[in-house]
Design a protein around this motif. Structure first.
Motif, PDB file in Angstrom:
ATOM      1  N   THR A  41      43.487  50.283  38.244  1.00  0.00           N
ATOM      2  CA  THR A  41      42.675  49.106  37.968  1.00  0.00           C
ATOM      3  C   THR A  41      41.789  49.326  36.749  1.00  0.00           C
ATOM      4  N   GLU A  81      43.411  42.409  40.935  1.00  0.00           N
ATOM      5  CA  GLU A  81      43.841  42.792  42.272  1.00  0.00           C
ATOM      6  C   GLU A  81      43.662  41.654  43.271  1.00  0.00           C
ATOM      7  N   ASP A 157      47.811  43.507  38.385  1.00  0.00           N
ATOM      8  CA  ASP A 157      47.252  44.621  39.143  1.00  0.00           C
ATOM      9  C   ASP A 157      47.632  44.476  40.615  1.00  0.00           C
ATOM     10  N   GLU A 158      48.478  45.341  41.091  1.00  0.00           N
ATOM     11  CA  GLU A 158      48.982  45.319  42.467  1.00  0.00           C
ATOM     12  C   GLU A 158      49.308  43.899  42.923  1.00  0.00           C
TER      13      GLU A 158
END
Ligand SMILES: Nc1ncnc2c1ncn2[C@@H]1O[C@H](COP(=O)(O)OP(=O)(O)O)[C@@H](O)[C@H]1O
Ligand SMILES: [Mg+2]
Lengths: 331, 262
Positions: A41, A81, A157-158
């Motif tokens: 991140t 995220e 991000d993820e």
């Protein structure tokens, strides 16, 4: 398209990432793989211009993110995220707002909105309030938001975290469908995800890059040779003498598997192909060949190996690092 | 410019759907209306009493400027309500963005901090206008029943004062909101700022030392009184504009600090 040089980010004494350098070519999908707290991140936030690095340089789509932040930001789409949604808005009003602040011209905005909604499977959802959408649909709105200004670079991000298995598959397909149109960096701590979607993988652990390669090369590099699983029928005790003498074969291990079958593990040095020689030898020796299969080291193994290697060779924790923080970083 | 308007609209839309905003408006209208009614009726009663008394003593009733008296009490009441309500309007301005993670969108978009801060400030100022404008209705009532028509300047000055005071409080409140990701903490901080600026002159002694003068100068209510009396003094306007500037400037400092974005 993306150039990162010696990037370091410190929070006080703790270095979240240290001396990270890599490049991403145009149109490539790069997987950023690492356990929680590895610094994924942090790296992505720096690339997206959310905060500056302590040291180092990052150039995205031709612009240095610290020196020309506005130019760089207008060429980057970023899905954090947790998707940054104004839940009290409708999908349309949210996308319109994002389009404006990303600099999409007013006349183009309706078209862009239609395109990204189609793309992300949100057609017909425009009037719905975001707070009434399921987690999977919110994630789509998040992706639509990142795509609205047709950015050169997409940072995710993820992106599949917290989705159910079906949604994960759909979302991966969605990302795959963007291949070629955008340069994509995608972070994940789930291994199959990178082998499915990415052209290249960066494995990061404790803030440092430990490996960069294609998913396939990483796997074979780790093997350091070839392993072949056989299942043969007949007198298992003869296997050793039959195969042990073959060139390039380094080890043969035999195990009773019941029903008159034996399972055999053959290890070769990987310098030459041995499968045909092994098969021929088994048949010639009067045994029955039931199965012959190259054992592939999974990316999972590579990952565990690389990240634990690092741990044992570098001692336990770096200076100033608090092991408890790792759990927090995940939340 | 487009970015600025986009932020203003987004913030106003946020107010439009926010229960906090409606609660603030509702309480403000109810309380200010109630006080307006109370102030007006009690003053009129007093004047009537004074009229009777002077009749009994056979003298002419003393001239009372009922209108100005109502104006000045009314705007004083408004200032007190502001102190209590303004933190509720601003507490979420940055804290909520941080809590929801939407700062990640704002800070990774090609927006300048100036556009962001001014956009948000403009939106709360528009909200302040929405609060103030309906109170004109109260004053219309007074005009309707007054004979001769009272002068307009106390009203205009009063509104200008309320607008400037409100703006200063909002600007400081936005700063408070930029310091934390908790709305509640931001609200409490703004209360703290306001109360300190309110009572700072109590700490001033009687002498006219420099420190005392500074303390008195800083008191936000001292500068407000002239407005309620219908006097326009540009030094007071300057004071409030400076306060607004300081609040917004501190906000930008706070947004720029690296601590903020983690
Ligand atoms: N605001 C912060 N303050 C202090 N340490 C932080 C902060 N944010 C992240 N970290 C630390 O930096 C490291 C990297 O975090 P992060 O980039 O979020 O990892 P990942 O995304 O790979 O899970 C972690 O050890 C985490 O504890
Ligand atoms: Mg993370």
């Amino acid at each position: 398209m993306i150039e990162v040089e010696h990037l370091t980010k410190r929070y006080g004494l703790l270095a979240a990432i240290e001396d990270v350098s890599f490049q991403v070519r145009q149109g490539e999908i790069l997987g950023f793989l690492g356990p929680n707290g590895a610094g994924k991140t942090t790296t992505m936030r720096i690339l997206a211009g959310f905060f500056p690095a302590t040291e180092g340089r990052a150039v995205v789509a031709g612009y240095d993110v610290f020196e020309h932040p506005l130019e760089a930001k207008s060429r980057v789409g970023y899905l954090p995220e947790s998707p940054p949604l104004y839940t009290e808005m409708t999908v349309d009003s949210y996308l319109r707002f994002v389009a404006t602040i990303k600099g999409v011209a007013g006349a183009e905005t309706p078209d862009r909105m239609e395109i990204v909604k189609d793309r992300c499977g949100l057609a017909g959802q425009g009037e719905r309030l975001i707070k009434h959408l399921s987690k999977g649909y919110r994630q789509r709105v998040g992706l639509a938001q990142a795509l609205i200004h047709d950015p050169d670079v997409l940072i995710l991000d993820e992106p599949t975290i917290g989705l159910d298995p079906r949604q994960i598959i759909e979302f991966r397909e969605l990302i795959g469908s963007l291949r070629g149109e955008h340069t994509i960096i995608l972070s994940t701590h789930i291994l199959p995800e990178v082998s499915m979607t990415c052209d290249r993988v960066i494995i990061i652990s404790r803030g440092r890059i430990v490996a960069v390669d294609s998913p396939r090369n990483l796997t074979s590099r780790m093997q350091g040779g070839e392993q072949i699983d056989l299942t043969v029928g007949g007198d298992g005790s003869r296997v050793n003498e039959l195969l042990g003498g073959l060139p390039h074969v380094t080890r043969v291990a035999v195990e009773e598997a019941g029903n008159g079958l034996s399972s055999v593990l053959v290890e070769a040095d990987g310098q030459a192909e041995v499968r045909h020689a092994v098969a021929r030898q088994v048949i010639r020796g009067g045994l029955d060949l039931y199965e012959l299969k190259v054992r592939s080291v999974s990316l999972e193994d590579v990952f565990v190996e690389l990240t634990t290697e690092e741990e044992t060779s570098e001692g336990t924790f770096r200076e100033g690092e608090d092991p408890d923080r790792e759990g927090e970083a995940a939340s | 410019m487009r970015n600025y308007f986009a932020i203003v609209c987004k913030e106003l839309y946020g107010f439009f759907v926010s229960p906090i905003a409606y609660a603030v408006l509702g309480v403000f209208f109810a309380v200010s209306g109630y006080f307006f009614f109370g102030i007006t009726t009690s003053l009129i009663e007093r004047v009537q009493q004074m009229g009777f008394q002077s009749q009994q003593f056979g003298s002419a009733p003393p001239p009372v400027d009922v209108f100005s008296a109502i104006m000045s009490s009314f705007f004083s009441v408004i200032s007190t309500i502001f102190l209590l309500l303004m933190p509720l309007i601003t507490m979420g301005v940055f804290a909520e963005e941080k809590k929801r993670g939407t700062v990640e969108l704002l800070f990774t978009s090609p927006l300048t901090h100036l556009q962001l801060i001014l956009g948000k400030f403009t939106a709360v100022m528009v909200f302040l206008l929405v609060m103030l404008v309906p109170t004109i209705l109260n004053l219309c009532l007074l005009y309707f029943y007054s004979d001769p028509l009272p002068p307009l300047s106390p009203v205009l000055n009063g509104f200008l004062g309320a607008f400037l005071l409100g703006g200063s409080l909002l600007s400081l409140g936005i700063f408070a909101s930029s310091l934390t990701e908790s709305q509640i903490v931001a609200g409490i901080l703004s209360f703290g700022f306001f109360i300190i600026l309110w009572v700072v002159d109590w700490m001033a002694g009687t002498g006219s030392t420099l420190a005392n003068e500074v303390l008195r100068y800083l008191s936000i209510m001292n500068h407000y009184e002239d407005f309620t009396r219908g006097v326009l003094d540009t030094s007071h306007v300057f004071f409030y504009l400076s306060l607004i500037f300081i609040g917004l400037f501190l906000t930008s400092v706070s947004l720029n600090s690296p601590k903020w974005r983690s």
